[in-house]
Design a protein around this motif. Structure first.
Motif, PDB file in Angstrom:
ATOM      1  N   TYR A  52      -0.103   3.911  -2.892  1.00  0.00           N
ATOM      2  CA  TYR A  52      -0.515   5.287  -2.628  1.00  0.00           C
ATOM      3  C   TYR A  52       0.652   6.282  -2.653  1.00  0.00           C
ATOM      4  O   TYR A  52       0.446   7.472  -2.411  1.00  0.00           O
ATOM      5  CB  TYR A  52      -1.218   5.371  -1.274  1.00  0.00           C
ATOM      6  CG  TYR A  52      -2.592   4.731  -1.250  1.00  0.00           C
ATOM      7  CD1 TYR A  52      -3.621   5.232  -2.028  1.00  0.00           C
ATOM      8  CD2 TYR A  52      -2.852   3.631  -0.444  1.00  0.00           C
ATOM      9  CE1 TYR A  52      -4.891   4.651  -2.010  1.00  0.00           C
ATOM     10  CE2 TYR A  52      -4.111   3.043  -0.407  1.00  0.00           C
ATOM     11  CZ  TYR A  52      -5.123   3.558  -1.197  1.00  0.00           C
ATOM     12  OH  TYR A  52      -6.368   2.983  -1.173  1.00  0.00           O
TER      13      TYR A  52
ATOM     14  N   TYR B 225      -4.965   3.709   5.472  1.00  0.00           N
ATOM     15  CA  TYR B 225      -4.623   4.690   4.431  1.00  0.00           C
ATOM     16  C   TYR B 225      -5.850   5.541   4.073  1.00  0.00           C
ATOM     17  O   TYR B 225      -5.723   6.746   3.828  1.00  0.00           O
ATOM     18  CB  TYR B 225      -4.097   3.979   3.181  1.00  0.00           C
ATOM     19  CG  TYR B 225      -2.596   3.853   3.153  1.00  0.00           C
ATOM     20  CD1 TYR B 225      -1.798   4.898   2.699  1.00  0.00           C
ATOM     21  CD2 TYR B 225      -1.968   2.684   3.582  1.00  0.00           C
ATOM     22  CE1 TYR B 225      -0.411   4.791   2.672  1.00  0.00           C
ATOM     23  CE2 TYR B 225      -0.584   2.567   3.557  1.00  0.00           C
ATOM     24  CZ  TYR B 225       0.183   3.616   3.107  1.00  0.00           C
ATOM     25  OH  TYR B 225       1.560   3.513   3.093  1.00  0.00           O
TER      26      TYR B 225
ATOM     27  N   TRP C  47       0.813  -1.211   0.000  1.00  0.00           N
ATOM     28  CA  TRP C  47       0.000   0.000   0.000  1.00  0.00           C
ATOM     29  C   TRP C  47       0.851   1.267   0.000  1.00  0.00           C
ATOM     30  O   TRP C  47       0.423   2.305  -0.516  1.00  0.00           O
ATOM     31  CB  TRP C  47      -0.956  -0.014   1.192  1.00  0.00           C
ATOM     32  CG  TRP C  47      -1.990  -1.093   1.071  1.00  0.00           C
ATOM     33  CD1 TRP C  47      -2.108  -2.218   1.824  1.00  0.00           C
ATOM     34  CD2 TRP C  47      -3.059  -1.152   0.108  1.00  0.00           C
ATOM     35  NE1 TRP C  47      -3.165  -2.985   1.409  1.00  0.00           N
ATOM     36  CE2 TRP C  47      -3.781  -2.353   0.352  1.00  0.00           C
ATOM     37  CE3 TRP C  47      -3.479  -0.327  -0.932  1.00  0.00           C
ATOM     38  CZ2 TRP C  47      -4.885  -2.736  -0.406  1.00  0.00           C
ATOM     39  CZ3 TRP C  47      -4.589  -0.711  -1.681  1.00  0.00           C
ATOM     40  CH2 TRP C  47      -5.279  -1.889  -1.422  1.00  0.00           C
TER      41      TRP C  47
ATOM     42  N   GLN D 288      -6.141   9.864   4.255  1.00  0.00           N
ATOM     43  CA  GLN D 288      -6.300  10.704   3.063  1.00  0.00           C
ATOM     44  C   GLN D 288      -7.233  11.888   3.329  1.00  0.00           C
ATOM     45  O   GLN D 288      -8.170  11.805   4.117  1.00  0.00           O
ATOM     46  CB  GLN D 288      -6.859   9.873   1.909  1.00  0.00           C
ATOM     47  CG  GLN D 288      -5.915   8.798   1.417  1.00  0.00           C
ATOM     48  CD  GLN D 288      -6.551   7.900   0.378  1.00  0.00           C
ATOM     49  OE1 GLN D 288      -7.668   8.163  -0.079  1.00  0.00           O
ATOM     50  NE2 GLN D 288      -5.852   6.838  -0.008  1.00  0.00           N
TER      51      GLN D 288
ATOM     52  N   TRP E 125      -1.781  14.663   3.049  1.00  0.00           N
ATOM     53  CA  TRP E 125      -2.060  13.530   3.929  1.00  0.00           C
ATOM     54  C   TRP E 125      -2.195  13.999   5.378  1.00  0.00           C
ATOM     55  O   TRP E 125      -1.480  14.890   5.834  1.00  0.00           O
ATOM     56  CB  TRP E 125      -0.927  12.503   3.849  1.00  0.00           C
ATOM     57  CG  TRP E 125      -0.849  11.780   2.539  1.00  0.00           C
ATOM     58  CD1 TRP E 125      -0.171  12.171   1.423  1.00  0.00           C
ATOM     59  CD2 TRP E 125      -1.477  10.546   2.208  1.00  0.00           C
ATOM     60  NE1 TRP E 125      -0.321  11.262   0.415  1.00  0.00           N
ATOM     61  CE2 TRP E 125      -1.125  10.237   0.868  1.00  0.00           C
ATOM     62  CE3 TRP E 125      -2.304   9.660   2.900  1.00  0.00           C
ATOM     63  CZ2 TRP E 125      -1.568   9.094   0.226  1.00  0.00           C
ATOM     64  CZ3 TRP E 125      -2.736   8.511   2.262  1.00  0.00           C
ATOM     65  CH2 TRP E 125      -2.376   8.245   0.934  1.00  0.00           C
TER      66      TRP E 125
ATOM     67  N   CYS F 293      -5.129  -0.956   4.204  1.00  0.00           N
ATOM     68  CA  CYS F 293      -5.814  -0.106   3.218  1.00  0.00           C
ATOM     69  C   CYS F 293      -6.796   0.836   3.925  1.00  0.00           C
ATOM     70  O   CYS F 293      -6.912   2.020   3.573  1.00  0.00           O
ATOM     71  CB  CYS F 293      -6.535  -0.980   2.199  1.00  0.00           C
ATOM     72  SG  CYS F 293      -7.455  -0.063   0.945  1.00  0.00           S
TER      73      CYS F 293
ATOM     74  N   VAL G 228       4.253   3.915   5.061  1.00  0.00           N
ATOM     75  CA  VAL G 228       3.797   3.729   6.433  1.00  0.00           C
ATOM     76  C   VAL G 228       4.780   2.787   7.124  1.00  0.00           C
ATOM     77  O   VAL G 228       5.336   1.872   6.499  1.00  0.00           O
ATOM     78  CB  VAL G 228       2.363   3.157   6.490  1.00  0.00           C
ATOM     79  CG1 VAL G 228       2.319   1.739   5.930  1.00  0.00           C
ATOM     80  CG2 VAL G 228       1.813   3.202   7.912  1.00  0.00           C
TER      81      VAL G 228
ATOM     82  N   TRP H   7       0.027  10.273  10.749  1.00  0.00           N
ATOM     83  CA  TRP H   7      -0.430   8.927  11.096  1.00  0.00           C
ATOM     84  C   TRP H   7      -1.131   8.880  12.451  1.00  0.00           C
ATOM     85  O   TRP H   7      -1.980   8.008  12.685  1.00  0.00           O
ATOM     86  CB  TRP H   7       0.730   7.937  11.034  1.00  0.00           C
ATOM     87  CG  TRP H   7       1.164   7.669   9.621  1.00  0.00           C
ATOM     88  CD1 TRP H   7       2.348   8.015   9.032  1.00  0.00           C
ATOM     89  CD2 TRP H   7       0.396   7.015   8.606  1.00  0.00           C
ATOM     90  NE1 TRP H   7       2.367   7.613   7.719  1.00  0.00           N
ATOM     91  CE2 TRP H   7       1.190   6.996   7.424  1.00  0.00           C
ATOM     92  CE3 TRP H   7      -0.874   6.451   8.557  1.00  0.00           C
ATOM     93  CZ2 TRP H   7       0.749   6.433   6.226  1.00  0.00           C
ATOM     94  CZ3 TRP H   7      -1.322   5.888   7.369  1.00  0.00           C
ATOM     95  CH2 TRP H   7      -0.517   5.876   6.220  1.00  0.00           C
TER      96      TRP H   7
END
Length: 574
Positions: free
Chosen positions: A427, A503, A423, A507, A524, A500, A431, A527
């Protein structure tokens, strides 16, 4: 002619002799001796086998075998030196220039090819490798990491041939594979003349026509045929240094403490120190948090007993400032004692008589970096010291200690790594797999409380990912700088799809101030923000629990320490 000498007090006397080939004058007169090849040859090298046999590389003829006792007995009986002893002969290598023995094989260095011959020199038993071998040295039981686990087991040994090639290359050939294969090659800017290997130091010494003795690291003999030049200095990193200034450097031999090289330009035999007092054998690359072995050898071994050595990192950052635990040591040394007990936190070690100057230790580095291990004798006088090669510690998902009754906290590590890589590429936004694992221990105790590792099922994530909701949600289409409906019909409960979902929470979807399109990707979220939005039902305390596992190495709900791990697999508590 081969001459055999024996020791007689302080002088050497000839004990026997016999002809290996004819000379040009005799051949010109049509004279040949019985049992002697009727051609002219030039003896280039000789080696012993089994204590009473000799093999001679005779250029122009091949490899010849003789029995030394026959020559001595004939001389004692008064037989003239010209009376030949019938030699064995391998005539398939008339351009042979060197010969050595290794186990039960005779190694013949040829200007065009390397040959491995049986003791009887029968052509049917000969094996060849396409290497122009000027000089060879074979080790039939060289300790090596055969299974690639970063450790050298007691029974891990390989039959290796070290070759000074006639093409300016140094080769390592694995002779016990079928067929024999070249496993390493190092290029030089000069022609090579001779090679000798010290298995104890795991070093090879090669003489060059430029007057240097090159010292080569052979600790990892299977490193391949491509040049290794991490420091980009234009030479192979396995060339550790040189003994310089020997204008006629040629034949090399190794003794107990010194090496000897024939300097043909000055008519001398010169000495150089070969054994390092302290040698550390370690892997060149390891993963963070993965336990590996390194071996410390003290030379001479009989003098090691009773000596105490300090063990430490001489390169690298030994500690890391964790969020609430402050500076925590990020490495550990240990060993297994004679009772089978794992000893951790080792900072020094006193060699015992049964060690015979050699002890294997365990190590774990809990931080991705480049390190070296150093050992230093604890003494008031000038200490012995040694340092390992540079060890590259590569990142990998953080390893957790799991005390009973918890199941293995590390059994899903590869899934976290694979999900993060996939991922992250998809994207175009990376991560940390450690973050995914920390979410997993918060959500399900990494499978101890639920088979839904990252507990996406309870959050209703699967129907959204599949597009089974109305209205549909959107996700970023990074390559096209637009958005698209979030529709993955194959989505299911798994670490892969939970990543996923994370993520999706990271977004931003913005209204385009200059449509079309109507929506575009925004910057973004960090996290932490994504993780808080990922969770449903515990937002107030979720991030604190996540940080305990991710940043502090603590269990999110109790006082169990997770990391950094020690060499016994348990977690450090300070």
């Amino acid at each position: 002619m081969l001459k055999v000498t024996g020791e007689n007090r302080d002088r050497l006397e000839r004990a026997g002799a016999f002809f290996l080939s004819m000379d040009q004058t005799s051949l010109g007169n049509g004279r040949c001796l019985k049992n002697v090849p009727c051609t002219a040859g030039i003896p280039k090298a000789v080696t012993l086998y089994g204590g009473c046999n000799a093999y001679i590389a005779t250029m122009g003829i091949g490899v010849q075998a003789v029995t030394i006792s026959d020559a001595a007995e004939r001389l004692a009986q008064g037989s003239p030196p010209s009376n030949p002893v019938q030699p064995g002969l391998y005539a398939g290598s008339s351009t042979v220039i060197s010969v050595e023995t290794a186990g039960d094989r005779i190694l013949a260095g040829d200007t065009r090819i390397l040959r491995m011959l049986p003791p009887g020199l029968a052509a049917a038993g000969a094996v060849s490798v396409s290497i122009p071998a000027r000089a060879v040295h074979g080790i039939p039981d060289f300790p090596a990491d055969l299974d690639g686990d970063g450790e050298i087991g007691k029974n891990e040994k390989a039959g290796l041939i070290f070759v000074a090639g006639n093409d300016r290359n140094f080769y390592i050939v694995r002779a016990d594979s079928s067929p024999p294969a070249t496993v390493s090659k190092i290029g030089f800017g000069t022609y090579l003349k001779d090679v000798r290997v010290s298995p104890y130091d795991r070093l090879a010494y090669v003489s060059g026509s430029d007057g240097n003795i090159y010292i080569i690291d052979i600790d990892s003999p299977f490193e391949g045929t491509e040049r290794i030049d991490k420091d980009e200095d234009g030479k192979d990193d396995r060339i550790l240094g040189t003994v310089a200034g020997l204008s006629g450097a040629g034949a090399i031999d190794l003794g107990r403490n010194f090496g000897y090289v024939g300097d043909t330009a000055n008519g001398k035999v010169l000495m150089f120190l070969i054994h390092r007092p302290v040698t550390i054998i370690s892997p060149a690359e390891v993963f963070r948090d993965r336990i590996f072995d390194f071996t410390v050898s003290v030379y001479p071994p009989e003098e090691a007993s009773g000596k105490t050595f300090k063990i430490e990192l001489s390169q690298g950052q030994p500690t890391q400032n964790l969020k609430t635990r402050e500076n925590v040591q990020m490495y550990d040394f240990g060993y297994t004692d004679n009772n089978g007990t794992a000893v951790t936190g080792v900072t020094d070690y006193t060699f015992q008589p049964e060690d015979n100057g050699r002890r294997t230790f365990k190590a774990v580095i809990n931080k991705a970096q480049a390190v070296r291990i150093r050992v230093t004798e604890v003494t008031d006088s000038e200490p012995l010291t040694g340092e390992s090669r540079e060890i590259t510690v590569s990142p990998y998902v953080r390893k957790y200690a799991a005390p009973p009754p918890y199941n293995d906290y590390n059994q899903h590590d590869s899934e976290f790594v694979e999900a993060a890589e996939y991922w992250g590429d998809f994207y175009q936004h990376p991560v940390d797999p450690d973050l995914l694992k920390a979410i997993g221990i918060v959500e399900s105790d990494l499978g101890n409380t639920s088979g839904d590792i990252m507990a996406m099922g309870k959050d209703g994530a699967v129907p959204v990912l599949r597009g089974d909701v109305s209205p549909l949600e959107y996700e970023a289409d990074i390559p096209n700088n637009t958005v698209r409906p979030l529709e993955y019909p194959e989505a299911e409960v798994s670490i892969y799809w939970a990543t996923c979902w994370l993520y999706h929470k990271a977004q931003r979807i913005l209204v385009n101030p200059s449509p079309p399109p109507l929506y575009i990707p925004g910057d973004w979220h960090d996290w932490d923000t994504a993780a808080e939005d990922y969770n449903i039902g515990d937002a107030e305390h979720y991030l604190g629990k996540l940080h305990r596992a991710y940043l502090d190495g603590m269990h999110p709900r109790n006082d169990i320490y997770l990391w950094p791990i020690l060499t016994n697999g348990e977690a450090r508590r300070k």
